[in-house]
Design a protein around this motif. Structure first.
Motif, short mmCIF file in Angstrom:
data_model
loop_
_atom_site.label_atom_id
_atom_site.label_comp_id
_atom_site.label_asym_id
_atom_site.label_seq_id
_atom_site.Cartn_x
_atom_site.Cartn_y
_atom_site.Cartn_z
N GLU A 101 0.82 -1.22 0.00
CA GLU A 101 0.00 0.00 0.00
C GLU A 101 0.85 1.27 0.00
O GLU A 101 0.37 2.34 -0.34
CB GLU A 101 -0.92 0.01 1.23
CG GLU A 101 -2.00 -1.04 1.18
CD GLU A 101 -2.73 -1.19 2.51
OE1 GLU A 101 -2.40 -0.49 3.48
OE2 GLU A 101 -3.63 -2.05 2.57
N SER A 102 2.14 1.14 0.37
CA SER A 102 3.02 2.30 0.50
C SER A 102 3.91 2.52 -0.71
O SER A 102 4.89 3.27 -0.64
CB SER A 102 3.89 2.14 1.75
OG SER A 102 3.09 2.04 2.90
N GLY A 103 3.64 1.85 -1.82
CA GLY A 103 4.43 2.08 -3.03
C GLY A 103 5.54 1.06 -3.25
O GLY A 103 6.45 1.30 -4.02
N PHE A 104 5.46 -0.06 -2.59
CA PHE A 104 6.41 -1.16 -2.76
C PHE A 104 6.55 -1.49 -4.24
O PHE A 104 5.55 -1.56 -4.95
CB PHE A 104 5.86 -2.36 -1.98
CG PHE A 104 6.57 -3.64 -2.20
CD1 PHE A 104 7.62 -4.01 -1.40
CD2 PHE A 104 6.16 -4.51 -3.20
CE1 PHE A 104 8.25 -5.22 -1.58
CE2 PHE A 104 6.79 -5.72 -3.40
CZ PHE A 104 7.84 -6.07 -2.58
N GLU A 105 7.78 -1.70 -4.71
CA GLU A 105 7.98 -2.01 -6.12
C GLU A 105 8.48 -3.42 -6.37
O GLU A 105 8.03 -4.07 -7.30
CB GLU A 105 8.96 -1.00 -6.73
CG GLU A 105 8.37 0.39 -6.80
CD GLU A 105 9.34 1.39 -7.40
OE1 GLU A 105 10.29 0.97 -8.08
OE2 GLU A 105 9.14 2.59 -7.18
N ARG A 106 9.44 -3.90 -5.57
CA ARG A 106 10.01 -5.21 -5.82
C ARG A 106 10.67 -5.75 -4.55
O ARG A 106 11.30 -5.01 -3.82
CB ARG A 106 11.06 -5.12 -6.91
CG ARG A 106 11.79 -6.40 -7.18
CD ARG A 106 12.88 -6.18 -8.19
NE ARG A 106 12.29 -5.54 -9.37
CZ ARG A 106 12.51 -5.91 -10.60
NH1 ARG A 106 13.32 -6.90 -10.85
NH2 ARG A 106 11.95 -5.28 -11.60
N ALA A 107 10.53 -7.04 -4.32
CA ALA A 107 11.19 -7.70 -3.19
C ALA A 107 12.38 -8.48 -3.72
O ALA A 107 12.32 -9.07 -4.80
CB ALA A 107 10.22 -8.65 -2.50
N VAL A 108 13.45 -8.48 -2.94
CA VAL A 108 14.61 -9.30 -3.25
C VAL A 108 14.86 -10.16 -2.02
O VAL A 108 15.14 -9.65 -0.94
CB VAL A 108 15.85 -8.45 -3.58
CG1 VAL A 108 17.05 -9.35 -3.84
CG2 VAL A 108 15.59 -7.54 -4.77
N GLU A 109 14.73 -11.47 -2.19
CA GLU A 109 14.93 -12.40 -1.09
C GLU A 109 16.36 -12.91 -1.15
O GLU A 109 16.82 -13.40 -2.18
CB GLU A 109 13.94 -13.56 -1.21
CG GLU A 109 14.07 -14.56 -0.10
CD GLU A 109 12.96 -15.60 -0.12
OE1 GLU A 109 12.91 -16.38 0.83
OE2 GLU A 109 12.14 -15.61 -1.06
N LEU A 110 17.07 -12.78 -0.03
CA LEU A 110 18.46 -13.25 0.05
C LEU A 110 18.50 -14.55 0.82
O LEU A 110 17.96 -14.65 1.91
CB LEU A 110 19.34 -12.21 0.75
CG LEU A 110 19.38 -10.83 0.11
CD1 LEU A 110 20.19 -9.87 0.96
CD2 LEU A 110 19.95 -10.90 -1.30
N GLY A 111 19.15 -15.55 0.25
CA GLY A 111 19.29 -16.82 0.93
C GLY A 111 18.66 -17.95 0.15
O GLY A 111 18.02 -17.74 -0.88
N PRO A 112 18.85 -19.17 0.65
CA PRO A 112 18.34 -20.33 -0.07
C PRO A 112 16.82 -20.39 -0.02
O PRO A 112 16.19 -20.00 0.96
CB PRO A 112 18.96 -21.50 0.68
CG PRO A 112 19.25 -20.97 2.04
CD PRO A 112 19.56 -19.51 1.87
N GLY A 113 16.25 -20.88 -1.08
CA GLY A 113 14.80 -21.05 -1.14
C GLY A 113 14.06 -19.79 -1.52
O GLY A 113 14.67 -18.74 -1.73
N LYS A 114 12.74 -19.94 -1.61
CA LYS A 114 11.90 -18.81 -2.03
C LYS A 114 10.66 -18.71 -1.15
O LYS A 114 9.57 -18.45 -1.62
CB LYS A 114 11.50 -18.98 -3.49
CG LYS A 114 12.70 -18.96 -4.43
CD LYS A 114 12.30 -19.11 -5.87
CE LYS A 114 13.54 -19.09 -6.75
NZ LYS A 114 13.22 -19.27 -8.14
N VAL A 115 10.84 -18.92 0.15
CA VAL A 115 9.71 -18.89 1.08
C VAL A 115 9.08 -17.50 1.11
O VAL A 115 7.86 -17.34 0.98
CB VAL A 115 10.15 -19.31 2.49
CG1 VAL A 115 9.02 -19.14 3.49
CG2 VAL A 115 10.63 -20.75 2.48
N THR A 116 9.89 -16.47 1.27
CA THR A 116 9.38 -15.10 1.36
C THR A 116 8.66 -14.71 0.07
O THR A 116 7.58 -14.14 0.11
CB THR A 116 10.53 -14.12 1.66
OG1 THR A 116 11.18 -14.54 2.86
CG2 THR A 116 10.02 -12.72 1.84
N ALA A 117 9.25 -15.03 -1.05
CA ALA A 117 8.62 -14.71 -2.33
C ALA A 117 7.28 -15.42 -2.47
O ALA A 117 6.32 -14.84 -2.98
CB ALA A 117 9.55 -15.09 -3.48
#
Length: 93
Positions: free
Chosen positions: A60-76
Motif C-alpha cells: 500500500e506504501s508504493g512497494f515495487e520489488r522484493a529481493v529475497e536473500l538466501g536459499p529457497g523462495k519462502v518469502t517470495a
C-alpha cells in the motif's frame, strides 16, 4: 535467555536513522527511531511475525520489488499469496 543477550548486543552497537522507514514484523508499522528499531528487534525474538500485515502495508506504501536473500523462495511465495502481481526475485547466497 536469548532476548536479554540480544538486548545487550544491540545496546553496544549503533543503528543510524534509516533513510527509508523499517517496517517491523512485530507490529507491521514503519519505524525510523533507532532506539525503537532496537527494541523491536529484541521483541521480535519472542513475538508472532505479522508477515502478511507487513507486506500489505509495504504494498500500500508504493512497494515495487522484493529481493529475497538466501536459499529457497519462502518469502517470495508468501508475497505472491498476498499479491499475485508483486514482483520478487531470489538471490541465493
Amino acid at each position: 535467555p536469548a532476548v536479554p543477550t540480544l538486548e545487550q548486543v544491540l545496546a553496544s552497537i549503533e543503528i543510524k536513522k534509516p533513510r527509508i522507514p523499517v517496517i517491523s514484523n512485530v507490529d507491521a508499522k514503519p519505524h525510523s527511531d533507532p532506539a525503537v528499531i532496537k527494541q523491536l528487534l529484541a521483541t521480535q525474538v519472542t513475538s508472532p511475525v505479522l508477515w502478511e500485515n507487513t507486506m500489505q502495508l509495504a504494498l500500500e506504501s508504493g512497494f515495487e520489488r522484493a529481493v529475497e536473500l538466501g536459499p529457497g523462495k519462502v518469502t517470495a511465495g508468501i508475497l505472491k499469496r498476498t499479491d499475485k502481481k508483486a514482483e520478487s526475485s531470489n538471490v541465493e547466497v
